[in-house]
Design an enzyme around this catalytic site. Structure first.
Site, short mmCIF file in Angstrom:
data_model
loop_
_atom_site.label_atom_id
_atom_site.label_comp_id
_atom_site.label_asym_id
_atom_site.label_seq_id
_atom_site.Cartn_x
_atom_site.Cartn_y
_atom_site.Cartn_z
N HIS A 33 55.30 95.19 26.23
CA HIS A 33 55.28 93.99 25.39
C HIS A 33 54.63 92.83 26.16
O HIS A 33 55.04 92.51 27.28
CB HIS A 33 56.73 93.64 25.02
CG HIS A 33 56.89 92.52 24.05
ND1 HIS A 33 56.76 92.67 22.68
CD2 HIS A 33 57.20 91.21 24.25
CE1 HIS A 33 56.99 91.50 22.08
NE2 HIS A 33 57.25 90.60 23.00
N ASP A 35 53.61 88.86 25.95
CA ASP A 35 53.89 87.60 25.24
C ASP A 35 52.79 86.58 25.49
O ASP A 35 52.66 86.06 26.60
CB ASP A 35 55.22 87.02 25.74
CG ASP A 35 56.40 87.83 25.26
OD1 ASP A 35 56.56 87.96 24.03
OD2 ASP A 35 57.16 88.35 26.11
N HIS A 66 52.52 90.01 21.32
CA HIS A 66 53.29 89.05 20.52
C HIS A 66 52.60 87.69 20.65
O HIS A 66 52.62 87.08 21.72
CB HIS A 66 54.73 89.04 21.06
CG HIS A 66 55.64 88.05 20.43
ND1 HIS A 66 56.88 87.75 20.96
CD2 HIS A 66 55.53 87.29 19.32
CE1 HIS A 66 57.49 86.86 20.21
NE2 HIS A 66 56.68 86.55 19.20
N MET A 137 63.01 87.58 15.82
CA MET A 137 63.28 86.86 17.07
C MET A 137 64.77 86.57 17.16
O MET A 137 65.35 85.95 16.26
CB MET A 137 62.49 85.54 17.12
CG MET A 137 61.00 85.69 17.33
SD MET A 137 60.52 86.72 18.74
CE MET A 137 61.28 85.82 20.11
N PHE A 143 60.68 81.49 26.16
CA PHE A 143 61.17 81.79 27.51
C PHE A 143 61.96 83.09 27.54
O PHE A 143 62.59 83.45 26.53
CB PHE A 143 62.08 80.65 28.01
CG PHE A 143 61.37 79.32 28.01
CD1 PHE A 143 60.56 78.95 29.09
CD2 PHE A 143 61.47 78.47 26.93
CE1 PHE A 143 59.88 77.74 29.07
CE2 PHE A 143 60.79 77.26 26.90
CZ PHE A 143 59.99 76.89 27.98
N GLY A 177 64.52 89.20 22.37
CA GLY A 177 65.22 88.04 22.92
C GLY A 177 66.68 88.35 23.21
O GLY A 177 67.44 88.70 22.29
N GLY A 198 63.17 91.80 28.61
CA GLY A 198 62.49 91.26 29.79
C GLY A 198 63.47 91.14 30.94
O GLY A 198 63.52 91.97 31.85
#
Ligand code: DX5
Ligand code: ZN
Length: 222
Positions: A33, A35, A66, A137, A143, A177, A198
């Site tokens: 992924h 970002d 994304h 999301m 972040f 997230g 992440g």
């Protein structure tokens, strides 16, 4: 339904990105992924085509991009050329969502649409039969390392219902997230099949074991 784990390189160590991606591949990750943030749609800046190209060279896994940027259509062509497999755009940045989803597919990529925590799933009703993926999301984008927003679970259920009602059985429901051992099972039960993580992976003492553990937590529920 099979489980897909998509480590987000936002939390990787960019001084050793090659090693971190190789670790993800060895640990059985399904997608990588990426970002992309523009400092305008979200209050943070990251990377673009150059990093997508780098990730593409480092792995044969699907590259899941994304786009947290205004006017995402400006980047479709260069990101597709750089080797993106999936381009996911925010409903909030795309007044011509239907056209843009079509354009992504014309370029040979899978098309995803995503919504922020404050945006209702119903805003995706009229593109539900045209997308390859809905991304919910579960934090406000910008972040890594933020806390999972529990209301997301309802939105995952609604997304699955929306895709079923549209007859789009092949489409995926991804969540992004705050995904960790503590939150992944409830997301899977609510209908998500693709999990971005992440911090949970890259800040773990043993990131390999973390990827395996996240997958197992879902598979044990089958
Ligand atoms: C947030 C990004 C996420 C981020 C997730 O805006 O879209 O992909 O990397 O990070 P964690 O898993 O740490 O919440
Ligand atoms: Zn993301």
């Amino acid at each position: 339904m099979s489980v897909r784990i998509a480590p987000s390189i936002l939390s990787a160590d960019f001084a050793r990105l090659g090693d971190d991606i190789a670790m993800c591949v060895e640990a059985g990750a399904d997608w990588i992924h990426v970002d992309v943030m523009d400092g305008c749609f979200v209050p943070n800046l990251t990377y673009g085509a150059k990093v997508i190209e780098t990730v593409r060279r480092l792995t044969t896994l699907p590259v899941d991009v994304h786009l947290m940027v205004v006017e995402p259509e400006k980047y479709f062509e260069s990101f597709a050329k750089s080797g993106a497999d999936i381009l996911t755009i925010h409903q909030e940045t795309a007044p011509h969502l239907h056209r843009q989803v079509g354009r992504i597919r014309e370029l040979g990529c899978k098309a995803g649409v995503t919504i922020n925590p404050a945006t209702p799933v119903a805003t995706l009703t009229d593109v539900a039969s045209d997308v390859d993926l809905i991304l919910i999301m579960s934090v406000n984008p910008g972040f890594g390392g933020q806390a999972f927003i529990p209301r997301t679970l309802d939105k995952l259920r609604q997304s699955r219902t929306l895709l079923d009602a549209a007859g789009n059985r092949g489409a995926l429901v991804e969540v992004d997230g705050g995904i960790s051992r503590a939150t992944i099972t409830s997301c899977w039960r609510a209908g998500a099949d693709t999990f971005v993580a992440g911090n949970a992976i890259f800040a773990a003492r043993d990131p390999r074991a973390e990827i395996a553990a996240l997958r197992t937590l879902c598979e044990e529920q089958v």
